[in-house]
Motif scaffolding. Structure first.
Motif, PDB file in Angstrom:
ATOM      1  N   ASN A   1       7.657   3.436 -21.470  1.00 46.54           N
ATOM      2  CA  ASN A   1       7.007   3.034 -20.222  1.00 46.54           C
ATOM      3  C   ASN A   1       5.799   2.042 -21.031  1.00 46.54           C
ATOM      4  OD1 ASN A   1       4.046   3.786 -18.443  1.00 46.54           O
ATOM      5  ND2 ASN A   1       5.828   2.796 -17.667  1.00 46.54           N
TER       6      ASN A   1
ATOM      7  N   PHE B   1       0.915   1.443 -21.930  1.00 44.46           N
ATOM      8  CA  PHE B   1       0.598   2.319 -22.552  1.00 44.46           C
ATOM      9  C   PHE B   1      -0.098   1.847 -24.122  1.00 44.46           C
ATOM     10  CE2 PHE B   1       0.699   6.783 -24.651  1.00 44.46           C
ATOM     11  CZ  PHE B   1       0.064   7.536 -23.614  1.00 44.46           C
TER      12      PHE B   1
ATOM     13  N   GLU C   1       2.664   1.326 -26.690  1.00 49.16           N
ATOM     14  CA  GLU C   1       3.798   0.369 -26.188  1.00 49.16           C
ATOM     15  C   GLU C   1       3.056  -0.499 -25.035  1.00 49.16           C
ATOM     16  OE1 GLU C   1       5.531   3.602 -26.844  1.00 49.16           O
ATOM     17  OE2 GLU C   1       4.328   4.314 -25.065  1.00 49.16           O
TER      18      GLU C   1
ATOM     19  N   PHE D   1       7.229   6.323 -16.553  1.00 43.08           N
ATOM     20  CA  PHE D   1       7.032   7.353 -17.260  1.00 43.08           C
ATOM     21  C   PHE D   1       7.948   8.510 -17.213  1.00 43.08           C
ATOM     22  CE2 PHE D   1       5.247  11.244 -19.275  1.00 43.08           C
ATOM     23  CZ  PHE D   1       5.524  10.925 -20.585  1.00 43.08           C
TER      24      PHE D   1
ATOM     25  N   SER E   1       7.500   7.419 -26.101  1.00 43.06           N
ATOM     26  CA  SER E   1       6.816   6.904 -25.056  1.00 43.06           C
ATOM     27  C   SER E   1       5.297   7.666 -25.025  1.00 43.06           C
ATOM     28  CB  SER E   1       7.274   7.032 -23.742  1.00 43.06           C
ATOM     29  OG  SER E   1       6.696   6.207 -22.811  1.00 43.06           O
ATOM     30  N   GLY E   2       4.806   7.952 -26.154  1.00 48.33           N
ATOM     31  CA  GLY E   2       3.470   8.880 -26.227  1.00 48.33           C
ATOM     32  C   GLY E   2       4.025  10.184 -25.655  1.00 48.33           C
ATOM     33  N   ILE E   3       5.276  10.721 -25.668  1.00 45.88           N
ATOM     34  CA  ILE E   3       5.564  11.929 -24.933  1.00 45.88           C
ATOM     35  C   ILE E   3       4.954  13.337 -25.737  1.00 45.88           C
ATOM     36  CG2 ILE E   3       7.375  13.320 -24.157  1.00 45.88           C
ATOM     37  CD1 ILE E   3       8.989  10.922 -24.561  1.00 45.88           C
ATOM     38  N   THR E   4       4.167  13.874 -25.030  1.00 45.05           N
ATOM     39  CA  THR E   4       3.674  15.158 -25.667  1.00 45.05           C
ATOM     40  C   THR E   4       4.786  16.046 -25.501  1.00 45.05           C
ATOM     41  OG1 THR E   4       1.512  14.525 -24.615  1.00 45.05           O
ATOM     42  CG2 THR E   4       1.715  16.981 -25.079  1.00 45.05           C
TER      43      THR E   4
ATOM     44  N   ARG F   1       9.263  20.898 -21.155  1.00 44.09           N
ATOM     45  CA  ARG F   1      10.069  19.623 -21.626  1.00 44.09           C
ATOM     46  C   ARG F   1      11.157  19.985 -22.974  1.00 44.09           C
ATOM     47  NH1 ARG F   1       5.332  15.054 -22.125  1.00 44.09           N
ATOM     48  NH2 ARG F   1       5.106  14.874 -19.956  1.00 44.09           N
TER      49      ARG F   1
ATOM     50  N   GLN G   1      -5.733  14.609 -24.065  1.00 45.36           N
ATOM     51  CA  GLN G   1      -5.773  13.971 -22.781  1.00 45.36           C
ATOM     52  C   GLN G   1      -7.321  13.959 -22.567  1.00 45.36           C
ATOM     53  OE1 GLN G   1      -3.534  13.169 -20.455  1.00 45.36           O
ATOM     54  NE2 GLN G   1      -2.290  13.312 -22.330  1.00 45.36           N
TER      55      GLN G   1
ATOM     56  N   GLN H   1      -1.282   9.539 -14.404  1.00 50.30           N
ATOM     57  CA  GLN H   1       0.048   8.947 -14.307  1.00 50.30           C
ATOM     58  C   GLN H   1       0.866   9.993 -13.892  1.00 50.30           C
ATOM     59  OE1 GLN H   1       1.891   6.897 -17.922  1.00 50.30           O
ATOM     60  NE2 GLN H   1       2.768   5.490 -16.407  1.00 50.30           N
TER      61      GLN H   1
ATOM     62  N   THR I   1       2.876  12.771 -16.185  1.00 50.10           N
ATOM     63  CA  THR I   1       2.237  13.109 -17.478  1.00 50.10           C
ATOM     64  C   THR I   1       1.699  14.414 -17.708  1.00 50.10           C
ATOM     65  OG1 THR I   1       0.056  12.221 -16.728  1.00 50.10           O
ATOM     66  CG2 THR I   1       1.706  10.584 -17.720  1.00 50.10           C
ATOM     67  N   THR I   2       1.382  14.666 -19.046  1.00 48.92           N
ATOM     68  CA  THR I   2       0.749  16.112 -19.062  1.00 48.92           C
ATOM     69  C   THR I   2      -0.716  15.984 -18.347  1.00 48.92           C
ATOM     70  OG1 THR I   2       0.015  15.129 -21.368  1.00 48.92           O
ATOM     71  CG2 THR I   2       1.774  16.790 -21.331  1.00 48.92           C
TER      72      THR I   2
ATOM     73  N   ASP J   1      -4.411   9.757 -21.828  1.00 44.46           N
ATOM     74  CA  ASP J   1      -4.339   9.930 -23.574  1.00 44.46           C
ATOM     75  C   ASP J   1      -5.602   9.207 -23.927  1.00 44.46           C
ATOM     76  OD1 ASP J   1      -1.878  10.398 -22.093  1.00 44.46           O
ATOM     77  OD2 ASP J   1      -1.109  10.685 -24.096  1.00 44.46           O
TER      78      ASP J   1
ATOM     79  N   GLU K   1      -3.067  17.687 -27.887  1.00 43.77           N
ATOM     80  CA  GLU K   1      -1.536  17.697 -27.767  1.00 43.77           C
ATOM     81  C   GLU K   1      -0.948  16.858 -29.060  1.00 43.77           C
ATOM     82  OE1 GLU K   1      -1.058  16.507 -23.763  1.00 43.77           O
ATOM     83  OE2 GLU K   1      -1.248  14.388 -24.465  1.00 43.77           O
TER      84      GLU K   1
ATOM     85  N   TYR L   1       2.395  14.322 -30.201  1.00 47.10           N
ATOM     86  CA  TYR L   1       3.346  13.211 -29.577  1.00 47.10           C
ATOM     87  C   TYR L   1       4.771  13.579 -30.447  1.00 47.10           C
ATOM     88  CZ  TYR L   1       0.179  10.402 -27.253  1.00 47.10           C
ATOM     89  OH  TYR L   1      -0.926   9.779 -26.287  1.00 47.10           O
TER      90      TYR L   1
END
Ligand code: ARG
Length: 242
Positions: free
Chosen positions: A33, A36, A40, A73, A90-93, A98, A113, A137, A140-141, A179, A203, A205
């Protein structure tokens, strides 16, 4: 006549399906996404940021060409699960929930966060958030944690982080949880806002990969470890974060 049209149509269909799978060959499809920064984002129609540069190196080392799939996202992990994308970057925690849907690579960055508030806000840490309206968002976490802590009614969800930040700025909501590095960037561009230096949550990524695709997972972990050792990962991060 009808038969000919049907035959031509089927031929086209088979052809385009073939072209489609051909198209996939030699490519590494990254779902993200791209709203961010500094991870990205788009600048003059070009994808930029830490994770775009990371993905370019990963693709190159895999002998593939990077293709960026820029989506919402909350569609990133599903696109990996369905196989539409090869990786979610994508900055995924990493979270246990998940992990039930995707495998995660080794982690490559620590994040927080963070809470964004107007400069004159009475909120000074997460204990002050009771009874406040919190922007996040979707998916998101920040969304998951705040919904858990304060209930659905306290949460305003946005597709774009920038819209949550603008809502804090206009006074529509009391704060936003996003984030840390992204928060710092957005606050720089929006006068009258600050990032609290007390984290909401810490957290890590990682890259999301389809469950069971151990070959790609192992290849990516090897590349990440190389990038950590030869300093190229730090170099990329330092280019965007100082
Ligand atoms: N780290 C958070 C999460 O995993 C937010 C990531 C949002 N990323 C983005 N490209 N918008 O939920």
């Amino acid at each position: 006549m009808k038969k000919i049209i049907i035959a031509m149509f089927s031929l086209c269909l088979v052809f385009s399906l073939f072209a489609c799978s051909e198209d996939r060959e030699g490519k590494l499809i990254m779902a993200t996404n791209a709203e961010f920064p500094p991870y990205e984002y788009k600048e003059n129609k070009e994808f930029k940021g830490i994770e775009i540069e990371m993905a370019n190196i990963i693709a190159e080392k895999l002998g593939k060409e990077l293709k960026v799939l820029d989506i919402a996202f909350d569609a990133v992990i599903p696109s990996v699960t369905s196989g539409k994308a090869d990786i979610g970057l994508s900055g995924i925690t990493v979270t246990d929930e998940r992990k039930e849907n995707v495998d995660f690579s080794d982690t490559y960055i620590n994040a927080v966060q963070a809470i964004i508030v107007p400069n004159d806000s009475p909120i000074s840490n997460k204990n002050d958030l009771q009874g406040k309206t919190i922007g996040v968002q979707t998916g998101t976490t920040g969304d998951l944690y705040a919904t858990d802590d304060f209930g659905d009614a306290a949460i305003k969800r946005y597709n774009k982080i920038a819209d949550a930040v603008l809502a804090v700025k206009s006074g529509g909501i009391d704060c936003a949880i996003i984030d840390d590095q992204v928060a710092i960037k957005m606050v720089k561009e929006n006068e009258g806002l600050k990032v609290l230096n007390t984290p909401y949550e810490t957290e890590e990524y990682a890259i999301a990969i389809k469950k069971g695709n151990t070959e790609l997972l192992e290849q990516i972990n090897a590349i990440l470890s190389e990038m950590k050792q030869d300093g190229s990962l730090n170099e990329i991060i330092n280019k965007y974060i100082n």
